[in-house]
Design a protein around this motif. Sequence first.
Motif, PDB file in Angstrom:
ATOM      1  N   LYS A 185       0.764  -1.191   0.017  1.00  0.00           N
ATOM      2  CA  LYS A 185       0.040  -0.044   0.063  1.00  0.00           C
ATOM      3  C   LYS A 185       1.085   1.346  -0.139  1.00  0.00           C
ATOM      4  O   LYS A 185       0.731   2.354  -0.840  1.00  0.00           O
ATOM      5  N   SER A 199      -6.875   5.638 -12.021  1.00  0.00           N
ATOM      6  CA  SER A 199      -7.910   4.806 -11.628  1.00  0.00           C
ATOM      7  C   SER A 199      -7.596   3.686 -11.343  1.00  0.00           C
ATOM      8  O   SER A 199      -7.870   2.844 -10.471  1.00  0.00           O
ATOM      9  N   THR A 202      -5.916   3.380  -8.193  1.00  0.00           N
ATOM     10  CA  THR A 202      -7.195   3.541  -6.973  1.00  0.00           C
ATOM     11  C   THR A 202      -7.727   2.530  -6.802  1.00  0.00           C
ATOM     12  O   THR A 202      -7.851   1.880  -5.482  1.00  0.00           O
ATOM     13  N   HIS A 203      -8.136   1.854  -7.792  1.00  0.00           N
ATOM     14  CA  HIS A 203      -8.711   0.505  -7.683  1.00  0.00           C
ATOM     15  C   HIS A 203      -8.191  -0.433  -7.024  1.00  0.00           C
ATOM     16  O   HIS A 203      -8.566  -1.179  -6.159  1.00  0.00           O
ATOM     17  N   TYR A 206      -7.954   0.448  -3.211  1.00  0.00           N
ATOM     18  CA  TYR A 206      -9.077   0.119  -2.615  1.00  0.00           C
ATOM     19  C   TYR A 206      -9.253  -1.285  -2.207  1.00  0.00           C
ATOM     20  O   TYR A 206      -9.747  -1.719  -1.195  1.00  0.00           O
ATOM     21  N   GLU A 207      -9.009  -2.305  -3.108  1.00  0.00           N
ATOM     22  CA  GLU A 207      -9.013  -3.596  -3.007  1.00  0.00           C
ATOM     23  C   GLU A 207      -7.912  -4.108  -1.686  1.00  0.00           C
ATOM     24  O   GLU A 207      -8.293  -4.871  -1.178  1.00  0.00           O
ATOM     25  N   TYR A 210      -9.392  -3.264   1.384  1.00  0.00           N
ATOM     26  CA  TYR A 210     -10.622  -4.063   1.713  1.00  0.00           C
ATOM     27  C   TYR A 210      -9.984  -5.605   2.219  1.00  0.00           C
ATOM     28  O   TYR A 210     -10.323  -6.046   3.281  1.00  0.00           O
TER      29      TYR A 210
END
Lengths: 246, 198
Positions: A185, A199, A202-203, A206-207, A210
């Motif tokens: 990260k 993007s 970013t995706h 985000y994953e 999560y």
Amino acid sequence: MITGKTKMADLIHLNHKLLPVIGRFGISLGFGDSTVNEICREKGIETAFFLEVVNAFHDPDYYPQENLRQFSLQLIVDYLRNTHRFYLDKKIPEIEEMIEAMIRDCYPGKEHIDLIRVFFGNYREELIAHIEREEKTVFPYALMVEEAFLKGSLTGEQLEQIRNRSMKEYQEEHNDIEEKLYDLKNIIIKYLPQPQDVSGCTHILYELFYLEQDINDHSRIEDKVLAPKVEQMEKVLLEQYPLSDG
Amino acid sequence: MADFTAVVIERSYVIRKGWTQILRSFDEIRNIYEFAEIEECLPLLPKYHPDLVLYHSTRIHQEIGSYLSGKEIGKIFWVDISPEEHKKEDVPEWADLSLSPLLPREKIRQTLEQIMHDLGGETDQGTHTELSHREITVLKLISRGLTNKEIADKMFISPHTVITHRKNITRKLGIKTVAGLTVYAILNKLVSLEEIDS
């Protein structure tokens, strides 16, 4: 606290991160005004166990019920195995596909993304090794302890196993898979030269957030639901068979 | 940014939540684990590797000490959070410091800030993340897969100094694992892929 009388819909409003959890129980959306009790009965799910999992997942401060015989450890182990499958068969391939897509999309710094790909590949290998260790040693050990506990008898070999290696020690084995995720990260956030179209990154981030959260919650179920039950059973068994016998 | 793990052990739900809330307001703290009883917490300490433990009990240190002796666990800063107003010399033997929940808000914040400062060493030099020349040399050797001992021999310094450099590198970059440091080194052209493969 979530109880049997809580409406399933309210549970999701309360914490939408429980969506994949109920999915792992085979519960799908569209539950109208049904309560947890009703849906568990309909799906043949042990309600006490369901409540323990969602509460442990939802509230970091949740303490499990004392009653040992309330539900079988096999249920917990099956649930944890399902979660492992969810990581290996779904989440990890999804993230890998995202990384591959970024490499394909002719982004000028392909070789940088390739580093991320290799790093994530290493992480995956470690996660697999960690999961295998749990499934091949920790879970069978927990089930063995439960079997002996329910039977109220113990073979010499089993007793030896409990004395040599308690659940506590299994828990203490530290591994750096969490740290790898943290590093990944930070590398993407702080150091990776960013493409024009952000993007993709970013995706992936985000994953990763999560996945990290889900793995933490998963570990909490091992630490707070599985381990304490096994430890209590160990204690009862060792009291029944004091060291002088062997 | 520092990256501490804190553990709060407190039987009272309300007080425990209060401590957690306060700790959460510190950017330096990344993880907080809560427990009602020390017995639940001890087995997990080696796993969580906390930097800071808030514990409230009159029980003696031997219990904790004998449990943790020989376990792989770093230095923990123990804070006694018993509600009695402690004088400085009344800090129990197991604790590094006493911090009563009855103290006024500002006093509690100041004390915790001081603890963060002490724990973090140089962290309050703020966002200073430039690696020194020595640290860059160590980082290059780490990425080539050398062990602490090998790096020490190569640089004519003690393994202890290598460990200190590594800690500072990790703190400055926010990267903990060898694999992560290697990626950083390649991205910043400190090493080439060929050097790593060899």
